[in-house]
Design an enzyme around this catalytic site. Structure first.
Site, PDB file in Angstrom:
ATOM      1  N   GLY A   1      -0.917  -8.671  12.586  1.00 47.54           N
ATOM      2  CA  GLY A   1      -1.075  -8.173  13.510  1.00 47.54           C
ATOM      3  C   GLY A   1       0.175  -7.082  13.336  1.00 47.54           C
ATOM      4  N   HIS A   2       0.088  -5.735  13.974  1.00 49.92           N
ATOM      5  CA  HIS A   2       0.896  -5.046  14.278  1.00 49.92           C
ATOM      6  C   HIS A   2       1.723  -5.233  15.794  1.00 49.92           C
ATOM      7  CE1 HIS A   2      -2.338  -2.568  15.561  1.00 49.92           C
ATOM      8  NE2 HIS A   2      -2.031  -1.623  14.609  1.00 49.92           N
TER       9      HIS A   2
ATOM     10  N   LYS B   1       0.373  -1.424  -0.214  1.00 50.73           N
ATOM     11  CA  LYS B   1       0.007   0.152  -0.061  1.00 50.73           C
ATOM     12  C   LYS B   1       0.936   1.418  -0.195  1.00 50.73           C
ATOM     13  CE  LYS B   1      -3.689   2.193   2.623  1.00 50.73           C
ATOM     14  NZ  LYS B   1      -4.020   2.225   3.447  1.00 50.73           N
TER      15      LYS B   1
ATOM     16  N   LYS C   1      -7.212   5.616   3.606  1.00 55.08           N
ATOM     17  CA  LYS C   1      -7.811   3.910   3.933  1.00 55.08           C
ATOM     18  C   LYS C   1      -8.508   3.468   2.992  1.00 55.08           C
ATOM     19  CE  LYS C   1      -6.530   2.904   7.702  1.00 55.08           C
ATOM     20  NZ  LYS C   1      -5.339   1.747   8.313  1.00 55.08           N
TER      21      LYS C   1
ATOM     22  N   ILE D   1       2.148   3.107   8.360  1.00 55.33           N
ATOM     23  CA  ILE D   1       2.559   4.514   7.185  1.00 55.33           C
ATOM     24  C   ILE D   1       1.373   5.169   5.907  1.00 55.33           C
ATOM     25  CG2 ILE D   1       2.577   2.442   5.039  1.00 55.33           C
ATOM     26  CD1 ILE D   1       5.771   3.700   4.754  1.00 55.33           C
ATOM     27  N   ASP D   2       0.382   4.612   6.433  1.00 50.62           N
ATOM     28  CA  ASP D   2      -1.190   5.619   5.246  1.00 50.62           C
ATOM     29  C   ASP D   2      -1.287   6.369   6.230  1.00 50.62           C
ATOM     30  OD1 ASP D   2      -2.536   4.090   7.722  1.00 50.62           O
ATOM     31  OD2 ASP D   2      -3.464   3.008   6.073  1.00 50.62           O
TER      32      ASP D   2
END
Length: 508
Positions: A222-223, A127, A396, A252-253
């Site tokens: 997951g982060h 992304k 998103k 990052i988004d």
């Protein structure tokens, strides 16, 4: 529901049957252990150690998954956080900055969560490589921001990307273009865990490969995986050895997640002399954010509560803007020494998120995940900072993309700021229909991005295109019914208008 889970729940409902329940659980753990050992034997020698760490991590998570029962929070214990545990950003900013801000900056490492693909926006690959503004990608803007910091303050703030096995290869190829930038860039990989069959609870994968029929057998967990992966990569020790003290972690988004000098100064030079190990940036909820995780006081500690953890009877209360006014932006400032200490004590406690998926062939699986912010309760002296909404600007969907590409924002050294020409600070509500979901379709439907400085609300549905230099003001709703098409003509000014029916403009 799987036979094992049925047996477990039956056992739980029978008093004195906990022994039976434990036997079932041990049987299942043993079966999973055997399956994982089989998978490990298929790892090539150069990947063996890394794969072993991943599978060991998964086993620990699976063990915890079997131990936990029902919603992970007792609603009766949830309280509003004490006043001083969430500080207003204005108070932190009012302290100003010290003369030696460069030496403070040199203690920082910026970490961006870069594990996601662009599939939800119809793009292949990471992304972070989608163009968001003047041909710049998320990654370009991030590098520009940090390079600007390093040049302005003569510092050496590195950028670290946490990739997943989905994004690593493509990201590394593109990193060469930043070789001449004044930013050292490092990468490490999230773990790779096996998805498990919803019925049998056994891994779907039969070997370590993730191509062919095994493509869907693995997932990045997951982060919340950042703590173990960062530690295992060796980068944590490297940075501590270089005298770094804090990481600033963000998605990052989220184009609003830039390095904030006032927050960093508050961490490094706390007014009460006691350093925070974990700072979570939160911001006020609007109606669009009712599902966002919120900070609460729970058993004397700050705790992040996500909607998935809330008992069904209390979901509406959780969503209420009056009781829980703020939500987590996932902009986090964390002490490196604390991560090392807690990781070595195996003391980072994060709730398990059970994420059900259906694979292409129709097989129902579950993946066990954790979230980075959930660890807040494991750290000492944690703090929430209520930041302006401008620090939360996630992209998103293409509706978000339209906002950040428009003249509502100006771009300076990789940072987007709301245009001074906009008279009110709120962001318009934009809802683009399914014809705009994919980035390439969205770009095709706008000859140029409309002027949106005076827009409050835009809804577009159906087959709609926009000519050049269109201006949108107030509330604009454009609906092309099935079989109709609406072309908004070049130079059109739509102010508080509803456009529906059919409008074709043809060249002759």
């Amino acid at each position: 529901m799987s036979r094992f889970v049925q047996d477990l729940s039956k056992a739980m409902s029978q008093d004195g049957a906990s022994q039976f329940q434990e036997v079932i659980r041990q049987e299942l753990e043993l079966s999973v252990k055997k399956e994982l050992e089989k998978i490990l034997t298929t790892a090539p020698s150069h990947e063996f150690e890394h794969t072993k760490k991943d599978l060991d991590g998964f086993r620990k998570l699976f063990h915890r998954f079997l131990q936990e029962k029902g919603p992970s929070v007792d609603w009766g214990k949830i309280q509003r956080p004490p006043e001083d545990s969430i500080q207003p950003y204005e108070k932190i900013k009012a302290r100003g900055l010290p003369d030696n801000i460069s030496s403070v900056l040199n203690k920082l490492v910026v970490v961006k969560l870069n594990g996601g693909l662009g599939t939800s926006m119809g793009c292949k690959g990471p992304k972070s490589l989608i163009g968001v503004r003047n041909e710049n990608t998320f990654l370009d803007l991030t590098v520009q921001q940090i390079e600007h910091l390093n040049k302005t303050y003569n510092t050496d703030v590195p950028l670290v990307l946490m990739n997943s096995f989905n994004t690593d290869e493509d990201t590394k190829k593109i990193l060469q273009k930043y070789n001449h930038c004044r930013v050292k860039i490092y990468t490490f990989n999230q773990s790779r865990y096996p998805r498990i069959n919803k019925e049998s609870l056994l891994p779907v994968a039969k070997d370590v490969s993730y191509s062919g029929e095994n493509t869907e057998a693995w997932y990045p967990p997951g982060h919340g995986d950042i703590y173990a992966s960062f530690y295992n990569s060796g980068l944590l020790d490297t940075f501590i050895g270089e005298g770094k003290e804090y990481i600033f972690v963000s998605n990052i988004d989220n184009l609003g997640a830039t390095v904030d000098l006032y927050i960093l100064n508050h961490l490094m030079n706390p007014p009460n002399g006691k350093r925070c190990e974990f700072v979570m940036e939160v911001t006020n909820k609007t109606r669009a954010d009712v599902k966002g995780g919120t900070l609460t006081q729970y058993e004397g500690k700050l705790r992040l509560v996500e909607i998935a953890q809330v008992p069904k009877a209390h979901v509406d209360e959780f969503k209420s803007v009056s009781k829980f006014k703020i939500f987590n932006t996932n902009n986090l400032w964390i002490s490196l020494a604390a991560v090392k200490r807690l990781q070595e004590q195996n003391a980072i406690d994060m709730e398990i998120i059970v994420n059900p998926k259906t694979l292409d062939g129709g097989l129902n699986v579950i993946q066990l995940e954790t979230a980075v912010g959930a660890a807040i309760k494991s750290f000492e002296n944690s703090l929430g900072i209520n930041v302006p909404r401008s620090r939360f600007l996630p992209v998103k969907t293409t509706s978000d993309l339209l906002l950040v590409m428009s003249n509502l924002y100006s771009l300076n050294a990789g940072s987007l700021t709301m245009s001074e020409k906009r008279e009110f600070p709120t962001v318009p509500l934009v809802k683009l229909g399914s014809s705009f979901t994919k980035v390439q379709d969205y770009l095709r439907r706008f000859e140029s991005i409309p002027d949106m400085l005076e827009l409050d609300h835009l809804t577009v549905s159906g087959d709609v295109t926009f000519g050049k230099n269109v201006s949108l003001k107030g509330t604009v709703i454009i609906i092309a019914n099935h079989g109709d098409r609406i072309d908004i003509p070049p130079g059109a000014v739509l102010e508080n208008k509803i456009v529906s029916g059919n409008l074709r403009i043809l060249d002759h």
